[in-house]
Design a protein around this motif. Structure first.
Motif, PDB file in Angstrom:
ATOM      1  N   LEU A 117       1.399   6.852  -6.617  1.00 30.19           N
ATOM      2  CA  LEU A 117       0.362   7.845  -6.884  1.00 30.19           C
ATOM      3  C   LEU A 117       0.856   9.260  -6.610  1.00 30.19           C
ATOM      4  O   LEU A 117       0.592  10.205  -7.373  1.00 30.19           O
ATOM      5  N   VAL A 118       1.575   9.424  -5.479  1.00 34.06           N
ATOM      6  CA  VAL A 118       2.125  10.755  -5.155  1.00 34.06           C
ATOM      7  C   VAL A 118       3.130  11.187  -6.200  1.00 34.06           C
ATOM      8  O   VAL A 118       3.134  12.344  -6.662  1.00 34.06           O
ATOM      9  N   ALA A 119       3.983  10.236  -6.617  1.00 38.80           N
ATOM     10  CA  ALA A 119       4.987  10.575  -7.642  1.00 38.80           C
ATOM     11  C   ALA A 119       4.307  10.942  -8.958  1.00 38.80           C
ATOM     12  O   ALA A 119       4.706  11.881  -9.648  1.00 38.80           O
ATOM     13  N   GLY A 120       3.242  10.175  -9.336  1.00 41.20           N
ATOM     14  CA  GLY A 120       2.505  10.497 -10.563  1.00 41.20           C
ATOM     15  C   GLY A 120       1.857  11.863 -10.485  1.00 41.20           C
ATOM     16  O   GLY A 120       1.856  12.634 -11.445  1.00 41.20           O
ATOM     17  N   GLY A 121       1.249  12.152  -9.283  1.00 38.45           N
ATOM     18  CA  GLY A 121       0.612  13.458  -9.124  1.00 38.45           C
ATOM     19  C   GLY A 121       1.624  14.589  -9.238  1.00 38.45           C
ATOM     20  O   GLY A 121       1.374  15.626  -9.869  1.00 38.45           O
ATOM     21  N   LEU A 122       2.777  14.426  -8.587  1.00 35.66           N
ATOM     22  CA  LEU A 122       3.814  15.462  -8.679  1.00 35.66           C
ATOM     23  C   LEU A 122       4.321  15.614 -10.109  1.00 35.66           C
ATOM     24  O   LEU A 122       4.570  16.726 -10.578  1.00 35.66           O
ATOM     25  N   THR A 123       4.464  14.456 -10.780  1.00 29.05           N
ATOM     26  CA  THR A 123       4.924  14.519 -12.177  1.00 29.05           C
ATOM     27  C   THR A 123       3.929  15.251 -13.053  1.00 29.05           C
ATOM     28  O   THR A 123       4.281  16.093 -13.882  1.00 29.05           O
ATOM     29  N   TYR A 124       2.622  14.953 -12.862  1.00 27.57           N
ATOM     30  CA  TYR A 124       1.580  15.595 -13.665  1.00 27.57           C
ATOM     31  C   TYR A 124       1.473  17.079 -13.346  1.00 27.57           C
ATOM     32  O   TYR A 124       1.209  17.903 -14.212  1.00 27.57           O
ATOM     33  N   GLN A 125       1.676  17.423 -12.071  1.00 33.33           N
ATOM     34  CA  GLN A 125       1.478  18.802 -11.653  1.00 33.33           C
ATOM     35  C   GLN A 125       2.692  19.686 -11.923  1.00 33.33           C
ATOM     36  O   GLN A 125       2.533  20.867 -12.228  1.00 33.33           O
ATOM     37  N   PHE A 126       3.885  19.148 -11.839  1.00 27.48           N
ATOM     38  CA  PHE A 126       5.084  19.983 -11.952  1.00 27.48           C
ATOM     39  C   PHE A 126       5.974  19.607 -13.149  1.00 27.48           C
ATOM     40  O   PHE A 126       6.411  20.479 -13.893  1.00 27.48           O
ATOM     41  N   VAL A 127       6.226  18.314 -13.328  1.00 22.43           N
ATOM     42  CA  VAL A 127       7.200  17.900 -14.335  1.00 22.43           C
ATOM     43  C   VAL A 127       6.642  18.069 -15.752  1.00 22.43           C
ATOM     44  O   VAL A 127       7.288  18.619 -16.631  1.00 22.43           O
ATOM     45  N   LEU A 128       5.381  17.576 -15.989  1.00 26.61           N
ATOM     46  CA  LEU A 128       4.812  17.676 -17.341  1.00 26.61           C
ATOM     47  C   LEU A 128       4.676  19.116 -17.833  1.00 26.61           C
ATOM     48  O   LEU A 128       4.992  19.409 -18.984  1.00 26.61           O
ATOM     49  N   ALA A 150       0.831  -1.201   0.000  1.00 26.24           N
ATOM     50  CA  ALA A 150       0.000   0.000   0.000  1.00 26.24           C
ATOM     51  C   ALA A 150       0.863   1.249   0.000  1.00 26.24           C
ATOM     52  O   ALA A 150       0.569   2.236  -0.698  1.00 26.24           O
ATOM     53  N   ILE A 151       1.908   1.217   0.804  1.00 23.16           N
ATOM     54  CA  ILE A 151       2.820   2.380   0.828  1.00 23.16           C
ATOM     55  C   ILE A 151       3.475   2.578  -0.543  1.00 23.16           C
ATOM     56  O   ILE A 151       3.626   3.702  -1.036  1.00 23.16           O
ATOM     57  N   ALA A 152       3.835   1.463  -1.203  1.00 30.53           N
ATOM     58  CA  ALA A 152       4.460   1.575  -2.533  1.00 30.53           C
ATOM     59  C   ALA A 152       3.500   2.165  -3.549  1.00 30.53           C
ATOM     60  O   ALA A 152       3.843   3.039  -4.353  1.00 30.53           O
ATOM     61  N   VAL A 153       2.212   1.681  -3.496  1.00 35.80           N
ATOM     62  CA  VAL A 153       1.200   2.224  -4.422  1.00 35.80           C
ATOM     63  C   VAL A 153       0.966   3.689  -4.141  1.00 35.80           C
ATOM     64  O   VAL A 153       0.842   4.518  -5.054  1.00 35.80           O
ATOM     65  N   LEU A 154       0.870   4.023  -2.832  1.00 36.85           N
ATOM     66  CA  LEU A 154       0.673   5.430  -2.475  1.00 36.85           C
ATOM     67  C   LEU A 154       1.831   6.291  -2.951  1.00 36.85           C
ATOM     68  O   LEU A 154       1.640   7.406  -3.426  1.00 36.85           O
ATOM     69  N   GLY A 155       3.043   5.751  -2.828  1.00 39.92           N
ATOM     70  CA  GLY A 155       4.212   6.498  -3.320  1.00 39.92           C
ATOM     71  C   GLY A 155       4.150   6.722  -4.811  1.00 39.92           C
ATOM     72  O   GLY A 155       4.499   7.797  -5.321  1.00 39.92           O
TER      73      GLY A 155
END
Length: 278
Positions: free
Chosen positions: A42-53, A35-40
């Motif tokens: 998701l957080v990484a994807g959200g940060l990527t979508y919000q800042f990196v892309l 669960a922690i890995a999935v949450l990580g």
């Protein structure tokens, strides 16, 4: 006393009893780690979508702008180079035109043309004492050309300059590009004098064109004086027959430079204001 086969470890049972459950699912360490890995993720994807892309998109946009600016810069450099070539060609054409027009006559040199031709005749007669043997400029007459309106011109139109060449006598490419002054010239002298006179006309600074050249003998026979010496007839004086040469002299001039009319300033044309009453 307890038998060895009947020993039940109390730690395992206690651990199972003490484990937490969520929605009926026991949260074992494996499930919690997943669960922690999935949450990580998701957080990484959200940060990527919000800042990196957005930054990547911005980088791509900047790269496209840079390519567009480079293309415009290359086009501008090509235009600057082409403009420099055009300016150089224009300056070369102007210089060539100045070199050509410098050979033409101008209105000031035409005023001394008769004097210059008289000086040529005097040079030819240098050392000749007898008036009958001297060369003579018998006629130098300017031809006045009357201006004429072109066909189809309206009454009251500005009269064109009659001196501008438009008849194609000097070639169709010259029409409208030069002015011309006409003179009727007649010269009398022997063959050598006539030849020298025409050669000196070619050496004048002004660009002169001789047309309709006609020559004729002034005397029908050649006079020869003889002397009888030692039983022989010896010629002692052979007169050279004079030739009358008539031609039309065309002096070519560049077009007159039309000066632009100065436009009066608004301040100069404004009507003065009436003085204030005291």
């Amino acid at each position: 006393m307890t038998a060895a086969n009947e020993f039940v470890p109390g730690g395992e049972g206690q651990e199972e009893e003490g484990g937490k459950a969520l929605f009926g699912i026991k949260l074992t360490p494996q499930i919690q780690g997943g669960a922690i890995a999935v949450l990580g993720l998701l957080v990484a994807g959200g940060l990527t979508y919000q800042f990196v892309l957005p930054e990547l998109q911005k980088g791509n946009d900047d790269k496209g702008k840079i390519t567009e600016l480079q293309t415009k810069q290359q086009q501008l450099q090509a235009q600057i180079k082409k403009k420099a070539q055009i300016v150089a060609a224009r300056d070369e054409a102007k210089q060539r035109r100045l070199d050509v027009t410098s050979m033409f006559a101008d209105d000031s040199t035409l005023n001394t043309l008769l004097f210059d031709m008289t000086q040529v005749v005097n040079k030819i007669n240098g050392g000749i004492q007898a008036d009958d043997s001297k060369a003579k400029l018998t006629k130098f007459e300017p031809v006045v050309v009357k201006p004429a309106l072109p066909s189809g011109a309206k009454p009251g139109a500005v009269m064109p300059d009659p001196d501008i060449v438009v008849d194609g006598t000097l070639g169709s490419g010259v029409n409208g590009q030069l002015r011309r002054k006409l003179f009727k010239v007649e010269f009398e002298g022997n063959f050598a004098q006539t030849q020298a006179f025409l050669r000196n006309l070619e050496l004048m600074q002004s660009l002169l064109v001789v047309k309709n050249l006609k020559s004729q003998l002034l005397e029908a026979t050649q006079k020869i004086e003889v002397s009888y010496q030692q039983g022989k007839i010896v010629p002692v004086n052979i007169s050279q027959p004079k030739i009358k040469t008539a031609f039309d002299l065309h002096a070519l001039l560049p077009l007159k430079q039309v000066e632009p009319v100065a436009t009066p300033s608004p301040a100069a044309t404004a009507s003065p204001k009436p003085a204030a009453a005291k």
